[in-house]
Design a protein around this motif. Structure first.
Motif, PDB file in Angstrom:
ATOM      1  N   LYS A 177     -12.118  75.222  87.920  1.00 48.51           N
ATOM      2  CA  LYS A 177     -13.307  74.532  88.409  1.00 48.51           C
ATOM      3  C   LYS A 177     -13.642  73.448  87.402  1.00 48.51           C
ATOM      4  O   LYS A 177     -14.091  73.720  86.301  1.00 48.51           O
ATOM      5  CB  LYS A 177     -14.485  75.493  88.569  1.00 48.51           C
ATOM      6  N   ARG A 178     -13.381  72.235  87.773  1.00 48.03           N
ATOM      7  CA  ARG A 178     -13.550  71.101  86.877  1.00 48.03           C
ATOM      8  C   ARG A 178     -15.006  70.650  86.823  1.00 48.03           C
ATOM      9  O   ARG A 178     -15.656  70.504  87.849  1.00 48.03           O
ATOM     10  CB  ARG A 178     -12.676  69.936  87.359  1.00 48.03           C
ATOM     11  N   THR A 179     -15.518  70.443  85.633  1.00 46.54           N
ATOM     12  CA  THR A 179     -16.822  69.834  85.430  1.00 46.54           C
ATOM     13  C   THR A 179     -16.578  68.407  84.976  1.00 46.54           C
ATOM     14  O   THR A 179     -15.789  68.165  84.073  1.00 46.54           O
ATOM     15  CB  THR A 179     -17.625  70.614  84.366  1.00 46.54           C
ATOM     16  N   ASN A 180     -17.230  67.470  85.603  1.00 48.53           N
ATOM     17  CA  ASN A 180     -17.036  66.048  85.325  1.00 48.53           C
ATOM     18  C   ASN A 180     -18.239  65.477  84.578  1.00 48.53           C
ATOM     19  O   ASN A 180     -19.335  66.030  84.660  1.00 48.53           O
ATOM     20  CB  ASN A 180     -16.837  65.291  86.638  1.00 48.53           C
ATOM     21  N   PRO A 181     -18.042  64.350  83.894  1.00 51.61           N
ATOM     22  CA  PRO A 181     -19.173  63.724  83.197  1.00 51.61           C
ATOM     23  C   PRO A 181     -20.364  63.465  84.123  1.00 51.61           C
ATOM     24  O   PRO A 181     -21.507  63.612  83.714  1.00 51.61           O
ATOM     25  CB  PRO A 181     -18.584  62.418  82.663  1.00 51.61           C
ATOM     26  N   GLY A 182     -20.085  63.111  85.357  1.00 50.55           N
ATOM     27  CA  GLY A 182     -21.174  62.869  86.310  1.00 50.55           C
ATOM     28  C   GLY A 182     -21.999  64.115  86.578  1.00 50.55           C
ATOM     29  O   GLY A 182     -23.188  64.023  86.888  1.00 50.55           O
TER      30      GLY A 182
END
Length: 170
Positions: free
Chosen positions: A6-11
């Motif tokens: 589950k990727r967390t992005n800067p946005g």
């Protein structure tokens, strides 16, 4: 580069910041109490403002959600205060997703054109009668601040990613 499950992005981090700031502003302007929610459901005669379906039973069994008429994000700056939050079902909220309420009602709900128009007008009247727009009339003055902070957080996270790559020799 392999990605995490589950990727967390800067946005994501920047959006959380904006939502926290909007929540703080909401609290400064009185928030939305249980009494306000009760007043809202009664205003709409225990019907979903979007679909017109009776939701009295769902309301009393606490099987409902709140939805923002003006989205709670950095561009629209919708607040968690009386006049912007309405009671609806989980299913309707999911179906509406990010659509504005007028488009959603006209294109994705049942009823005649006149019934849909009347639901839209009642929502607009609710926003007006609640005093929502009077409370948020100066909100546009800080819209640029939200965007600047959003951009700064995203840029900082990108810079940190570069630093980590250098330090770890990736």
């Amino acid at each position: 580069m392999a990605s995490t499950i589950k990727r967390t992005n800067p946005g994501d981090a920047a959006n959380i910041f904006v939502r926290c700031m909007l929540s703080d502003l909401s609290d400064m302007l009185g928030g939305c109490s249980k009494e306000d929610i009760d007043k809202t459901i009664k205003y709409f005669d225990y019907k979903c403002p979007f679909t017109g379906d009776d939701i009295r039973e769902l309301y009393y069994s606490d099987n409902w959600v709140l939805d923002h008429l003006i989205p709670h994000n950095r561009t629209d700056l919708g607040l968690n205060i009386y006049g912007n939050l309405i009671v609806t079902t989980k299913e309707t909220n999911a179906k509406k997703s990010k659509k504005d309420f007028e488009t959603f009602i006209m294109n994705d709900t049942d009823g005649t054109e006149e019934e849909k128009y009347l639901r839209i007008q009642k929502l607009k009247k609710f926003q007006h009668d609640s005093g929502y727009f009077e409370k948020v009339k100066n909100l546009d003055k800080i819209k640029d601040v939200f965007q600047q902070e959003y951009d700064a957080i995203q840029n900082r996270l990108v810079d940190l990613q570069k630093l980590y790559s250098q330090e770890l020799h990736i």
